[in-house]
Design an enzyme around this catalytic site. Structure first.
Site, PDB file in Angstrom:
ATOM      1  N   GLN A  60      15.996 -10.266  26.692  1.00 34.30           N
ATOM      2  CA  GLN A  60      15.199  -9.510  27.645  1.00 34.30           C
ATOM      3  C   GLN A  60      15.229  -8.072  27.161  1.00 34.30           C
ATOM      4  O   GLN A  60      16.015  -7.738  26.281  1.00 34.30           O
ATOM      5  CB  GLN A  60      15.803  -9.612  29.039  1.00 34.30           C
ATOM      6  CG  GLN A  60      17.255  -9.150  29.057  1.00 34.30           C
ATOM      7  CD  GLN A  60      18.037  -9.728  30.219  1.00 34.30           C
ATOM      8  OE1 GLN A  60      17.633 -10.702  30.828  1.00 34.30           O
ATOM      9  NE2 GLN A  60      19.172  -9.140  30.512  1.00 34.30           N
ATOM     10  N   LYS A  77      29.658  -3.589  35.077  1.00 30.17           N
ATOM     11  CA  LYS A  77      28.311  -3.689  34.501  1.00 30.17           C
ATOM     12  C   LYS A  77      27.613  -2.337  34.510  1.00 30.17           C
ATOM     13  O   LYS A  77      26.741  -2.078  33.673  1.00 30.17           O
ATOM     14  CB  LYS A  77      27.455  -4.693  35.310  1.00 30.17           C
ATOM     15  CG  LYS A  77      27.846  -6.135  35.099  1.00 30.17           C
ATOM     16  CD  LYS A  77      26.845  -7.087  35.755  1.00 30.17           C
ATOM     17  CE  LYS A  77      26.967  -7.041  37.278  1.00 30.17           C
ATOM     18  NZ  LYS A  77      26.059  -8.006  37.930  1.00 30.17           N
ATOM     19  N   ASP A 128      22.904 -15.354  27.529  1.00 28.25           N
ATOM     20  CA  ASP A 128      22.703 -14.892  28.895  1.00 28.25           C
ATOM     21  C   ASP A 128      21.535 -15.645  29.544  1.00 28.25           C
ATOM     22  O   ASP A 128      20.439 -15.724  28.968  1.00 28.25           O
ATOM     23  CB  ASP A 128      22.385 -13.389  28.836  1.00 28.25           C
ATOM     24  CG  ASP A 128      22.430 -12.743  30.206  1.00 28.25           C
ATOM     25  OD1 ASP A 128      23.531 -12.647  30.777  1.00 28.25           O
ATOM     26  OD2 ASP A 128      21.359 -12.329  30.692  1.00 28.25           O
ATOM     27  N   LYS A 163      20.098   1.437  35.982  1.00 28.53           N
ATOM     28  CA  LYS A 163      20.821   1.233  37.241  1.00 28.53           C
ATOM     29  C   LYS A 163      22.062   2.127  37.296  1.00 28.53           C
ATOM     30  O   LYS A 163      22.730   2.330  36.274  1.00 28.53           O
ATOM     31  CB  LYS A 163      21.261  -0.229  37.381  1.00 28.53           C
ATOM     32  CG  LYS A 163      20.110  -1.226  37.564  1.00 28.53           C
ATOM     33  CD  LYS A 163      19.548  -1.186  38.975  1.00 28.53           C
ATOM     34  CE  LYS A 163      18.449  -2.211  39.196  1.00 28.53           C
ATOM     35  NZ  LYS A 163      18.966  -3.576  39.368  1.00 28.53           N
ATOM     36  N   GLU A 195      25.143 -19.586  29.499  1.00 31.92           N
ATOM     37  CA  GLU A 195      25.483 -19.073  30.824  1.00 31.92           C
ATOM     38  C   GLU A 195      24.494 -19.684  31.815  1.00 31.92           C
ATOM     39  O   GLU A 195      23.676 -18.999  32.420  1.00 31.92           O
ATOM     40  CB  GLU A 195      25.402 -17.539  30.859  1.00 31.92           C
ATOM     41  CG  GLU A 195      25.983 -16.955  32.138  1.00 31.92           C
ATOM     42  CD  GLU A 195      25.178 -15.793  32.711  1.00 31.92           C
ATOM     43  OE1 GLU A 195      25.710 -15.095  33.569  1.00 31.92           O
ATOM     44  OE2 GLU A 195      24.001 -15.578  32.328  1.00 31.92           O
TER      45      GLU A 195
END
Lengths: 694, 694
Positions: free
Chosen positions: A346, A555, A416, A286, A445
């Site tokens: 992940q 991020k 997470d 990203k 979280e």
């Protein structure tokens, strides 16, 4: 094995009503029924589901409560018998709450860490029953001689009990003698009946009968940091990052980020939480502002874990080496900071798992691996793990990774999105890790619905993020604070983060600098644990349009911030945060999740709560009471009357007392009804210490 | 052994969502955790304490609810598998309540009496997950071919399942063929994805994976009268009592009281409750108005049980013989009335127990037996039993007495002051009696605090008196009705008596005749069980000064009443009570404890609630909806707007519907917001039937 906190074996707990230890004595027959002779019920602490056990942190003020009553008018008492992990047994007397619901309670603060056991015991309180009846009947001229005769019997029975001190036994015999003496008038006998010393003897060592024992239950006591701490989050790649002449940015490293540690420590934080430090995927990386195409200098999201450089067991090459990481952890420890690592299960498409273990993902009928998605949206920089294809393999790998970081000195993991993985998996992982390392803490979280949030807490997470960021008005905060400090506190310890890289609420976006001050003050005083993500102190309040998070989000980018410059120009909240953390360290009431009471004010934006810890529960034996009065409307000046229930801290209704504002140093004499004026643009929050406590 | 209600074995229950029975299939591995793969929690029905079991009455609409969720976005389903006492197994699909708390629910009405078992099963709903994603993604032009390919796989898998009807399997294969066909456009494929018949196939027989079974739990189903009935209380000694010329009164008898049975039956009552029928103590007998000295003609309180004529196993000689009692029970049965007997475990000083078993009482140090007391008050006509001196002996004796009256045809016992005896004793007695006679019902006169009230219900009492008499204002009644129909309904069934010989509330004392009408209408419609003590229909509203009970109380006197005269002059509430009971008989919604919803009105005295039972749960397959609108201020005429949430009965918000007032016969077209005007002096309560239901 992990080092466990040492505890003096002689003092594994504190209590508001510990009494001399005695064996339980003769139990009432159980009659083959589920109901005991003197019924006990709704015993707390307890989990939502009795298959699980409740938990507490070392030093926590834990209410041990039960419903208990008996038929008719005779009086009862309730004890809780508590066994520490090392086998220390103690007995505590509960107080009737007198709320009409037959609830009884005592506050106990376990200090020794490990698995505690406890059991409630209800009993007929023979002395109290007699004293109550005798006081009424002798005064009314009814059955005087009989009541005195019964009293002689009870006092003589007590005086014969070998576990009473000799002086007490003498006093009991003397009291019996008075009641027996025909020269002692009924009026004088009433003085014996109501004698406080006598009744204190029986509070400490009651004359019991029909004793009923409840089931023995467990309470897991974890280290203090499981429940208490001020957290700070920063991206190590931003700390020490340097903007080159061409506008590109050179990543910070563990070594450069060390330079920021003294400032974080100086603000008084306890835990430094790092977003993932692993290699970041290159495929579908990203770009800035969550765009789909990253430029060559864009670092990508740390949560898109894994590249040819490695996966969850590897450090991002830009940050340094594993040795550098260890040095960072040591440097943090030197500053009094514990490092919390992100555990984000992940994988980026480049993660080594993808080729080595495609079975850990979901392969679609077209042969592709499924991206994370929220249909029809897809997140093509991330593959979610499929926990059902090879559960044993995934467990072994995650355990290997967690052990690896524990080996590097990490004892706190911020997990997470745990609610996108099976609760069952977390229950297994946390139990397995804590069996080896009881001091390891997992923060969930769990920004999800109440049912999964509570299920994750019950399954073992030591802490949870909470709905705090979205509770901003007075009624919202009143309900929230009452909720988190109520029965769920037996399983869930919320961490009141004021912001995160994912959450910049409308309240912060539009509330100006007062909003930042208000939210920090409430988080730091209402939450035993609270947290701040770097940039909060710079009032970074511009959101990406349409999103609830910062524009130019860290991020996806490096952030080069001028911390010192902001502080020098008075544009930093850091001094306020430092003061809040100083106050937290000085005031044990604020390092408690419970003991919070909401009070009334006549204004719809003036929130009032007190926090209190009684003297027997603190390390130095002094009580502590804090009253927080916050104007939660960041755009206004408000003045109103605050109505306090002084019984919240054992005070006397109507009595005057002196409060000191721990922010401004002002002092006032307050009582039940008090005028306040809070200017959001000046000091929106009073943090008042009740003088005479501490 | 008692006769049990016969039930057609083929239809032991009704359900709003029964689906074809299937075996559970492959269970997800449990991973050695307490958490299942798809977590289940807070399963209801359940008792407060998991050691006890919940209960229901035959024909009760029972919500079976659970919390269930899974990680991420995939959809789940929840079933409850139910086993009747005779072994009939059935499967029911729960509906997500969509309330944000992950609650799921289905209504099941057990008909067969006895011990049921049930178990919740959660599962990944593979078809629903695909259909949800496919609808969104194909419409958005994302992954169309892939989604169609996945659909083909699912539909083919379903079509291969042997337990599906052949027509369904053909339809599934056809749908798969469409999705596979390249000539079928995406728009047409979306029609297949959204096809209602297809989704109905999967609602009835879902494609499941990761199935998780919760623990198997129990539900005790008792006969309908345990939960439903209109009760009437009279003193048999008053019915047929005759005033002699000298002013003294000749006691009524079982034979004379039979004369009153047709009138009680004509009012539509189901149960006739008699205060104790045993010999009454002579020592310290109470006189009129609870005075300490009884005259020679004063009959004493029936609750002061026992004289030289006998104790709890004996009939008062003035009332007749045991044979007369049996004749009375038979006569009542002929009128459709069940007789409930009082079980008051205490003794007058003359009771045979006192000499035969002094150990069943408390002997004081002066050698006397302890009277009942609430210090400093004493009740010298009664000795309370001490249940701890000889528990075995007392149990045997009480069991003997209860069996004796069961032998005389009694199946309902109204237990006097159970909260002054050990809960443990009642748990034992009720379990023991119900093991022999499952049809025996115990009603607890538990006018006590919530904790003992609920503990007694949980321990086995089929019914409890409630706080109804003291809930008179709109907010009080709203909270009360919401409370009794909520989670406590899994263990406690309240009987809404409007008055008793002990309770004449201020509301009735000062509310005039409207108060009597209002309270009867609310009790009869809100309570599945309700009750009336004789004299209510004559508006007897004068209290003994300073007391909350009638002056010249029937507890201490004979009452000679002119029932027929009052009715003839229009001074009787009997016609209104008759109408209320007719309405109850015609409307199954009113014979339910649950299914009640409070609605808003703009007036502070206009109480509004609806009761509803859906069509699948009624004997005739028709739904039933009643809306009650009551002016609870008996001194006023009120007009206001009533705001209805039509979803309470499955209606459509905003839609018009016709209501008929079952009291006056008026009809109106109503919708969400409706004008009402209620004149307390005319008809203070609308009991509205929603036309089209039933």
């Amino acid at each position: 094995m992990a080092k466990t906190t040492s505890t003096p074996a002689s003092r594994p707990l504190r209590s508001t009503a510990e009494i001399p230890l005695r064996p339980v004595g003769v139990l009432a027959p159980d009659a083959g029924t589920h109901t005991g002779r003197i019924p006990l019920g709704h015993e707390r602490p307890r989990a939502l589901d009795p298959a699980f056990r409740p938990s507490a942190f070392a030093g926590e003020s834990v209410p041990f409560t039960a419903t208990a009553f008996r038929e008719g008018h005779d009086l009862i008492g309730v004890h809780v018998r508590v066994f520490s992990p090392s086998g220390h047994e103690s007995l505590h007397r509960l107080t009737a709450l007198g709320d009409g619901f037959d609830r009884w309670s005592v506050l106990i603060s376990p200090i020794e860490e490990g698995l505690w056991r406890f059991r409630f015991e209800s009993f007929a309180d023979d002395f109290a029953t007699w004293a109550h009846a005798a006081a009424l009947k002798i005064a009314a001229g009814v059955d005087g001689p009989l009541m005195r005769m019964m009293g002689v019997g009870l006092l003589t029975r007590a005086a014969a009990q070998k576990d009473r001190p000799a002086a007490e036994r003498r006093a009991l015999r003397a009291a019996a003698q008075s009641l027996k003496d025909p020269d002692v008038t009924d009026d004088d006998a009433l003085i014996v009946v109501g004698d406080r010393q006598l009744s204190a003897f029986f509070t400490a060592r009651p004359l019991t009968s029909l004793t009923t024992a409840g089931p023995t239950r467990e309470l897991l006591v974890e280290r203090e940091r499981a429940g208490v701490g001020a957290w700070y989050e920063f991206f190590p790649r931003s700390e020490g990052a340097v903007r080159r002449k061409d506008g590109s940015i050179k990543s910070g490293t563990f070594r450069s980020a060390m330079g920021r540690l003294p400032a974080v420590a100086a603000m008084g934080f306890d835990v430094l939480y790092l977003p993932p430090i692993h290699p970041i995927g290159e495929t579908n990386r990203k770009g800035p502002n969550n765009t789909l195409t990253a430029g060559p200098g864009d670092p990508g999201s740390p949560w898109a874990i894994g590249s040819t450089a490695g996966g969850h067991d590897t450090v991002h090459p830009d940050l340094g080496t594993l040795a550098d990481f260890r040095a960072f952890v040591r440097a943090a420890a030197t500053q009094g900071l514990e490092v919390a690592l992100d555990l984000a299960l992940q994988a980026a498409p480049d993660h080594p798992w993808v080729t080595q273990h495609p079975e850990w993902f979901t392969t679609l009928p077209d042969g592709s691996i499924a991206y994370a998605e929220n249909p029809p949206k897809k997140y093509q920089d991330i593959y979610p793990i499929n926990f059902d294809n090879d559960p044993e393999g995934i467990r072994a790998e995650v355990l290997r990774i967690v052990r690896l970081w524990i080996g590097q000195g990490v004892r706190i993991f911020r997990v997470d999105n745990p609610h996108t993985k099976p609760v069952q998996f977390w229950e297994w992982l946390i139990a397995t890790v804590n069996a080896e390392h009881p001091d390891v803490i997992f923060l969930a979280e769990a920004f999800t619905r109440p049912a999964p949030l509570l299920a994750l807490a019950q399954a073992g997470f030591q802490q949870s993020y909470s709905y705090f960021t979205w509770r901003n008005t007075k009624p919202e905060l009143e309900a929230f604070l009452t909720g988190i400090t109520g029965e769920t506190a037996d399983i869930m310890r919320p961490n009141l983060f004021v912001n995160t890289p994912d959450i910049l609420t409308e309240y912060l976006q539009y509330g100006g600098r007062p909003a930042y001050r208000i939210r920090a003050a409430i988080a730091a005083t209402a939450g035993a644990s609270y947290g701040v993500y770097a940039g909060y102190e710079l009032f970074e309040n511009v959101a990406r349009p349409g999103a609830e998070e910062n524009i130019d989000n860290e991020k996806f980018e490096y952030k080069v911030r001028d911390w010192a410059g902001a502080e020098a120009s008075g544009d930093s909240l850091a001094p306020y945060l430092r003061r809040l953390n100083e106050i937290r360290r000085a005031h044990p009431a604020l390092r408690q999740l419970r003991g919070l009471r909401v009070h009334y004010s006549d204004d719809d934006a003036i929130l009032v709560y007190s926090k209190h810890i009684p003297a027997p529960l603190t390390a130095d034996g002094e009580s502590d009471t804090i009253i927080v009065v916050a104007n939660v409307d960041p755009h206004s000046v408000r003045q109103t009357t605050v109505h306090l229930d002084q019984t919240a801290w054992g005070g006397t209704p109507g009595a005057p007392f002196v409060v000191e504002d721990l922010i401004t140093g002002s002092t006032w004499t307050w009582s039940d009804h008090n005028f306040v004026r809070l200017d959001a643009f000046f000091e929106p929050v009073h943090i008042l210490h009740v003088r005479g406590t501490r």
